[in-house]
Design a protein around this motif. Structure first.
Motif, PDB file in Angstrom:
ATOM      1  N   SER A  49       9.538  12.839  -7.259  1.00 46.58           N
ATOM      2  CA  SER A  49       9.926  11.699  -8.162  1.00 46.58           C
ATOM      3  C   SER A  49       8.978  10.502  -7.978  1.00 46.58           C
ATOM      4  N   VAL A  50       9.224   9.572  -8.828  1.00 41.56           N
ATOM      5  CA  VAL A  50       8.570   8.017  -8.628  1.00 41.56           C
ATOM      6  C   VAL A  50       8.938   7.452  -7.496  1.00 41.56           C
ATOM      7  N   ASP A  51      10.307   7.414  -7.348  1.00 35.70           N
ATOM      8  CA  ASP A  51      10.899   6.838  -6.064  1.00 35.70           C
ATOM      9  C   ASP A  51      10.494   7.370  -4.986  1.00 35.70           C
ATOM     10  N   ARG A  52      10.242   8.568  -4.865  1.00 36.49           N
ATOM     11  CA  ARG A  52       9.793   9.093  -3.766  1.00 36.49           C
ATOM     12  C   ARG A  52       8.326   9.056  -3.324  1.00 36.49           C
ATOM     13  N   LEU A  53       7.578   8.845  -4.422  1.00 39.62           N
ATOM     14  CA  LEU A  53       6.300   8.404  -4.447  1.00 39.62           C
ATOM     15  C   LEU A  53       6.067   6.863  -3.619  1.00 39.62           C
ATOM     16  N   GLY A  54       7.019   6.023  -4.307  1.00 41.08           N
ATOM     17  CA  GLY A  54       7.070   4.750  -3.736  1.00 41.08           C
ATOM     18  C   GLY A  54       7.334   4.584  -2.367  1.00 41.08           C
ATOM     19  N   GLN A  55       8.431   5.536  -1.887  1.00 43.75           N
ATOM     20  CA  GLN A  55       8.622   5.447  -0.683  1.00 43.75           C
ATOM     21  C   GLN A  55       7.751   5.904   0.471  1.00 43.75           C
ATOM     22  N   LEU A  56       7.186   6.982  -0.091  1.00 43.61           N
ATOM     23  CA  LEU A  56       5.807   7.690   0.725  1.00 43.61           C
ATOM     24  C   LEU A  56       4.753   6.555   0.732  1.00 43.61           C
ATOM     25  N   VAL A  57       4.251   5.830  -0.398  1.00 39.96           N
ATOM     26  CA  VAL A  57       3.486   4.626  -0.221  1.00 39.96           C
ATOM     27  C   VAL A  57       3.959   3.719   0.629  1.00 39.96           C
ATOM     28  N   VAL A  58       4.964   3.082   0.582  1.00 41.05           N
ATOM     29  CA  VAL A  58       5.452   1.832   1.368  1.00 41.05           C
ATOM     30  C   VAL A  58       5.897   1.986   2.579  1.00 41.05           C
ATOM     31  N   ALA A  59       6.625   3.083   2.942  1.00 47.24           N
ATOM     32  CA  ALA A  59       7.297   3.410   4.093  1.00 47.24           C
ATOM     33  C   ALA A  59       6.335   4.344   5.143  1.00 47.24           C
ATOM     34  N   GLN A  60       5.414   5.001   4.475  1.00 47.99           N
ATOM     35  CA  GLN A  60       4.743   5.797   5.671  1.00 47.99           C
ATOM     36  C   GLN A  60       3.053   5.355   5.530  1.00 47.99           C
ATOM     37  N   VAL A  61       2.451   5.654   4.325  1.00 46.72           N
ATOM     38  CA  VAL A  61       0.908   5.330   4.144  1.00 46.72           C
ATOM     39  C   VAL A  61       0.790   3.812   4.597  1.00 46.72           C
ATOM     40  N   GLN A  62       1.565   2.827   3.852  1.00 47.74           N
ATOM     41  CA  GLN A  62       1.130   1.283   4.407  1.00 47.74           C
ATOM     42  C   GLN A  62       1.463   1.099   5.961  1.00 47.74           C
ATOM     43  N   ALA A  63       2.310   1.690   6.491  1.00 42.84           N
ATOM     44  CA  ALA A  63       2.753   1.613   7.743  1.00 42.84           C
ATOM     45  C   ALA A  63       1.548   2.136   8.863  1.00 42.84           C
ATOM     46  N   VAL A  64       0.747   2.632   8.228  1.00 44.64           N
ATOM     47  CA  VAL A  64      -0.699   3.118   9.379  1.00 44.64           C
ATOM     48  C   VAL A  64      -1.341   1.993   9.707  1.00 44.64           C
ATOM     49  N   ILE A  67      -4.688  -0.250   8.054  1.00 41.45           N
ATOM     50  CA  ILE A  67      -4.799  -0.478   6.516  1.00 41.45           C
ATOM     51  C   ILE A  67      -4.742  -2.074   6.116  1.00 41.45           C
ATOM     52  N   THR A  68      -5.563  -2.321   5.387  1.00 45.19           N
ATOM     53  CA  THR A  68      -5.489  -3.913   4.939  1.00 45.19           C
ATOM     54  C   THR A  68      -4.877  -3.957   3.512  1.00 45.19           C
ATOM     55  N   ARG A  69      -5.274  -2.664   2.718  1.00 49.29           N
ATOM     56  CA  ARG A  69      -4.849  -2.945   1.188  1.00 49.29           C
ATOM     57  C   ARG A  69      -4.726  -1.452   0.781  1.00 49.29           C
ATOM     58  N   THR A  70      -3.696  -1.201  -0.171  1.00 51.35           N
ATOM     59  CA  THR A  70      -3.691   0.101  -0.776  1.00 51.35           C
ATOM     60  C   THR A  70      -3.498  -0.085  -2.515  1.00 51.35           C
ATOM     61  N   VAL A  71      -4.077   0.474  -3.307  1.00 51.82           N
ATOM     62  CA  VAL A  71      -3.672   0.681  -4.715  1.00 51.82           C
ATOM     63  C   VAL A  71      -3.401   1.914  -5.083  1.00 51.82           C
ATOM     64  N   THR A  72      -2.157   2.008  -5.802  1.00 53.63           N
ATOM     65  CA  THR A  72      -1.647   3.370  -6.084  1.00 53.63           C
ATOM     66  C   THR A  72      -1.969   3.627  -7.371  1.00 53.63           C
ATOM     67  N   CYS A  73      -2.477   4.855  -7.937  1.00 58.70           N
ATOM     68  CA  CYS A  73      -2.885   5.416  -9.328  1.00 58.70           C
ATOM     69  C   CYS A  73      -2.179   6.712  -9.597  1.00 58.70           C
ATOM     70  N   PRO A  74      -0.885   6.346 -10.251  1.00 56.77           N
ATOM     71  CA  PRO A  74      -0.153   7.467 -10.651  1.00 56.77           C
ATOM     72  C   PRO A  74      -1.004   8.341 -11.596  1.00 56.77           C
ATOM     73  N   VAL A  75      -0.829   9.638 -11.481  1.00 52.85           N
ATOM     74  CA  VAL A  75      -1.573  10.585 -12.517  1.00 52.85           C
ATOM     75  C   VAL A  75      -0.735  10.949 -13.800  1.00 52.85           C
ATOM     76  N   VAL A  76      -1.566  10.763 -14.840  1.00 52.49           N
ATOM     77  CA  VAL A  76      -0.482  10.834 -16.111  1.00 52.49           C
ATOM     78  C   VAL A  76      -1.373  11.967 -16.932  1.00 52.49           C
ATOM     79  N   THR A  77      -0.507  12.391 -17.890  1.00 59.69           N
ATOM     80  CA  THR A  77      -1.033  13.619 -18.851  1.00 59.69           C
ATOM     81  C   THR A  77      -1.016  13.041 -19.921  1.00 59.69           C
ATOM     82  N   LEU A  78      -2.083  12.942 -20.976  1.00 60.29           N
ATOM     83  CA  LEU A  78      -2.298  12.333 -22.031  1.00 60.29           C
ATOM     84  C   LEU A  78      -2.549  13.295 -23.035  1.00 60.29           C
TER      85      LEU A  78
END
Length: 78
Positions: A49-64, A67-78
């Motif tokens: 889910s989007v909430d789990r994606l946010g948790q992955l980015v903020v709580a796990q990836v950004q904690a490595v 890292i000085t900066r991240t930009v998250t780009c969700p994949v969309v289907t057009l």
């Protein structure tokens, strides 16, 4: 339906390989590769889910360390 995203990561000088290796070990990470250009590591992730994606980015990836900066780009289907 799973939510996929790319995370563009900037790291401290000389830390890209170490950061990519640590990110690869996280649940939900499909791929983490060191690259050249304005970002040092590009990460492909998948979450239930989007909430789990946010948790992955903020709580796990950004904690490595290194890292000085991240930009998250969700994949969309057009």
């Amino acid at each position: 339906m799973a939510v996929k995203a790319y995370i563009l990561v900037q790291t401290a000088v000389g830390r890209a390989a170490e950061v990519a290796q640590q990110i690869r070990a996280l649940d939900g990470v499909l791929l983490a590769e060191d690259v050249t250009g304005p970002y040092d590591v590009i990460v492909s992730v998948e979450a239930e889910s989007v909430d789990r994606l946010g948790q992955l980015v903020v709580a796990q990836v950004q904690a490595v360390p290194g890292i000085t900066r991240t930009v998250t780009c969700p994949v969309v289907t057009l």
